[in-house]
Design an enzyme around this catalytic site. Sequence first.
Site, PDB file in Angstrom:
ATOM      1  N   ASN A   9      -5.417  -3.151  14.830  1.00  0.00           N
ATOM      2  CA  ASN A   9      -4.606  -2.531  13.682  1.00  0.00           C
ATOM      3  C   ASN A   9      -3.076  -3.069  13.617  1.00  0.00           C
ATOM      4  O   ASN A   9      -2.407  -2.619  14.491  1.00  0.00           O
ATOM      5  CB  ASN A   9      -4.613  -0.969  13.647  1.00  0.00           C
ATOM      6  CG  ASN A   9      -3.901  -0.656  12.523  1.00  0.00           C
ATOM      7  OD1 ASN A   9      -3.428  -1.463  11.455  1.00  0.00           O
ATOM      8  ND2 ASN A   9      -3.590   0.658  12.177  1.00  0.00           N
ATOM      9  N   TRP A  10      -2.929  -4.193  12.728  1.00  0.00           N
ATOM     10  CA  TRP A  10      -1.784  -4.891  12.933  1.00  0.00           C
ATOM     11  C   TRP A  10      -0.695  -4.200  12.200  1.00  0.00           C
ATOM     12  O   TRP A  10       0.502  -4.398  12.117  1.00  0.00           O
ATOM     13  CB  TRP A  10      -1.840  -6.207  12.389  1.00  0.00           C
ATOM     14  CG  TRP A  10      -2.791  -7.383  13.135  1.00  0.00           C
ATOM     15  CD1 TRP A  10      -3.628  -6.925  14.219  1.00  0.00           C
ATOM     16  CD2 TRP A  10      -3.100  -8.852  12.899  1.00  0.00           C
ATOM     17  NE1 TRP A  10      -4.195  -7.879  14.652  1.00  0.00           N
ATOM     18  CE2 TRP A  10      -3.993  -9.179  13.858  1.00  0.00           C
ATOM     19  CE3 TRP A  10      -2.518  -9.568  11.775  1.00  0.00           C
ATOM     20  CZ2 TRP A  10      -4.426 -10.313  13.818  1.00  0.00           C
ATOM     21  CZ3 TRP A  10      -2.980 -10.884  11.938  1.00  0.00           C
ATOM     22  CH2 TRP A  10      -3.897 -11.349  13.183  1.00  0.00           C
ATOM     23  N   LYS A  11      -1.203  -2.996  11.311  1.00  0.00           N
ATOM     24  CA  LYS A  11      -0.182  -2.468  10.516  1.00  0.00           C
ATOM     25  C   LYS A  11       0.708  -3.207   9.739  1.00  0.00           C
ATOM     26  O   LYS A  11       0.116  -4.267   9.261  1.00  0.00           O
ATOM     27  CB  LYS A  11       0.619  -1.382  11.478  1.00  0.00           C
ATOM     28  CG  LYS A  11      -0.134  -0.666  12.559  1.00  0.00           C
ATOM     29  CD  LYS A  11       0.393   0.498  13.224  1.00  0.00           C
ATOM     30  CE  LYS A  11      -0.490   1.385  14.058  1.00  0.00           C
ATOM     31  NZ  LYS A  11       0.039   2.120  14.913  1.00  0.00           N
ATOM     32  N   HIS A  94      -5.867   6.582   8.097  1.00  0.00           N
ATOM     33  CA  HIS A  94      -4.882   6.571   9.285  1.00  0.00           C
ATOM     34  C   HIS A  94      -3.834   7.544   9.191  1.00  0.00           C
ATOM     35  O   HIS A  94      -3.075   7.784   8.333  1.00  0.00           O
ATOM     36  CB  HIS A  94      -4.401   5.150   9.373  1.00  0.00           C
ATOM     37  CG  HIS A  94      -3.627   4.696  10.665  1.00  0.00           C
ATOM     38  ND1 HIS A  94      -2.414   5.243  10.930  1.00  0.00           N
ATOM     39  CD2 HIS A  94      -4.007   4.208  12.083  1.00  0.00           C
ATOM     40  CE1 HIS A  94      -1.791   4.875  12.285  1.00  0.00           C
ATOM     41  NE2 HIS A  94      -3.179   4.219  12.783  1.00  0.00           N
ATOM     42  N   GLU A  96      -0.603   7.620   9.791  1.00  0.00           N
ATOM     43  CA  GLU A  96       0.522   7.119   9.345  1.00  0.00           C
ATOM     44  C   GLU A  96       0.461   7.249   7.776  1.00  0.00           C
ATOM     45  O   GLU A  96       1.415   7.256   7.062  1.00  0.00           O
ATOM     46  CB  GLU A  96       0.868   5.595   9.705  1.00  0.00           C
ATOM     47  CG  GLU A  96       1.282   5.531  11.192  1.00  0.00           C
ATOM     48  CD  GLU A  96       1.113   4.266  11.869  1.00  0.00           C
ATOM     49  OE1 GLU A  96       0.621   3.186  11.221  1.00  0.00           O
ATOM     50  OE2 GLU A  96       0.897   4.304  13.004  1.00  0.00           O
ATOM     51  N   GLU A 166      -7.673   9.514  16.885  1.00  0.00           N
ATOM     52  CA  GLU A 166      -6.406   9.017  17.129  1.00  0.00           C
ATOM     53  C   GLU A 166      -5.325  10.299  17.335  1.00  0.00           C
ATOM     54  O   GLU A 166      -4.880  10.637  16.150  1.00  0.00           O
ATOM     55  CB  GLU A 166      -5.643   7.823  16.089  1.00  0.00           C
ATOM     56  CG  GLU A 166      -6.424   6.640  16.182  1.00  0.00           C
ATOM     57  CD  GLU A 166      -5.860   5.431  15.577  1.00  0.00           C
ATOM     58  OE1 GLU A 166      -5.809   4.620  16.583  1.00  0.00           O
ATOM     59  OE2 GLU A 166      -5.233   5.508  14.615  1.00  0.00           O
ATOM     60  N   GLY A 172       1.907   4.731  19.585  1.00  0.00           N
ATOM     61  CA  GLY A 172       3.341   4.081  19.269  1.00  0.00           C
ATOM     62  C   GLY A 172       4.171   4.542  20.136  1.00  0.00           C
ATOM     63  O   GLY A 172       5.348   4.472  20.524  1.00  0.00           O
ATOM     64  N   SER A 212      -1.899   3.972  21.989  1.00  0.00           N
ATOM     65  CA  SER A 212      -1.251   3.446  23.222  1.00  0.00           C
ATOM     66  C   SER A 212      -2.384   2.805  24.025  1.00  0.00           C
ATOM     67  O   SER A 212      -2.278   3.247  25.282  1.00  0.00           O
ATOM     68  CB  SER A 212      -0.255   4.401  24.090  1.00  0.00           C
ATOM     69  OG  SER A 212       0.695   4.701  22.952  1.00  0.00           O
ATOM     70  N   GLY A 233      -3.103  -0.696  18.192  1.00  0.00           N
ATOM     71  CA  GLY A 233      -1.984  -0.949  17.384  1.00  0.00           C
ATOM     72  C   GLY A 233      -1.034  -1.940  18.243  1.00  0.00           C
ATOM     73  O   GLY A 233      -1.645  -3.144  17.961  1.00  0.00           O
ATOM     74  N   GLY A 234       0.126  -1.533  18.702  1.00  0.00           N
ATOM     75  CA  GLY A 234       1.006  -2.497  19.199  1.00  0.00           C
ATOM     76  C   GLY A 234       0.386  -3.610  20.031  1.00  0.00           C
ATOM     77  O   GLY A 234       0.744  -4.767  20.052  1.00  0.00           O
TER      78      GLY A 234
HETATM   79  P1  13P Z   1      -0.783   2.123  19.482  1.00  0.00           P
HETATM   80  O1  13P Z   1      -1.717   1.447  19.752  1.00  0.00           O
HETATM   81  O2  13P Z   1       0.586   1.285  18.798  1.00  0.00           O
HETATM   82  O3  13P Z   1      -0.143   3.174  19.916  1.00  0.00           O
HETATM   83  O4  13P Z   1      -1.069   2.431  17.847  1.00  0.00           O
HETATM   84  C1  13P Z   1      -2.534   3.220  17.657  1.00  0.00           C
HETATM   85  C2  13P Z   1      -2.971   2.977  16.243  1.00  0.00           C
HETATM   86  O5  13P Z   1      -2.354   3.729  15.372  1.00  0.00           O
HETATM   87  C3  13P Z   1      -4.231   2.282  15.923  1.00  0.00           C
HETATM   88  O6  13P Z   1      -4.419   2.508  14.565  1.00  0.00           O
END
Ligand code: 13P
Length: 248
Positions: A9-11, A94, A96, A166, A172, A212, A233-234
């Site tokens: 997930n590149w956000k 998600h 967020e 999640e 994050g 994470s 994510g990251g």
């Molecule tokens: P991180 O891997 O950066 O913690 O993010 C997880 C996430 O929200 C994937 O959708």
Amino acid sequence: MRIPIIAGNWKMNKTISESTYLVNEIKESHLREDVEVVVAVPFTSLTEVKKAIEGTRIKLAAQNMHWEGQGAYTGEISPLMLKEIGIDYCIIGHSERRQYFNETDETVNKKAIAALSYSIKPIICVGETLEQREKNEEEKVVEEQILKAFEGIEEGQIKDIVIAYEPVWAIGTGRTASSEDANKMCGFIRKIIGYKYGEQAAKTIRIQYGGSVKPTNIKELMDMDHIDGALVGGASLVADDFVKIVNY
Ligand code: 13P
């Protein structure tokens, strides 16, 4: 047999040219063949990334969508538009989006139903906040999120749905849920699906863990019996790390 699914997930990261660069790096790497690999890229990059992955096994996802096919919804993107690009998956709900953009269990449900009706596979995200976990409410919260998200969804559609667990406090933050805790919740989610749709559906549905995920913890997570993949994510923004995660 559930095929593992690892999605990046590149956000809100990567311009079009940066996206093309990153996806090219990923596609030129060796990727484990028994894992389904997905990249969830920004709307603006979908078309170019779609071209770049043609002829590869990499699948494409959007990160959100509206539930209507078209209409007066300024600034929104519809499943019809995404279908034409040829996306395979769409992340829905998600945390967020729930936290910053007023996504509710009701809109998650509408979006999931809409995605399925356009043959886009939803990756439905659920997870508790730190406060809810500290009050030992995590199962209650997740159960409610799942039951509301799946309202009106039929057993035959379960094979096309992925759930991503999640926990908000692990996103994050560098703080991963322990593989036991993550597995316990994924097992609990599977049980809810079992009650609602029967044993076969529970065995079929794929459940990812997200929060994470890194090259160093992926193996331990994937060794758990209820964890069928990861939503990353990251670490998905660095080709080398993402490829290591896929090849866990
Ligand atoms: P991180 O891997 O950066 O913690 O993010 C997880 C996430 O929200 C994937 O959708």
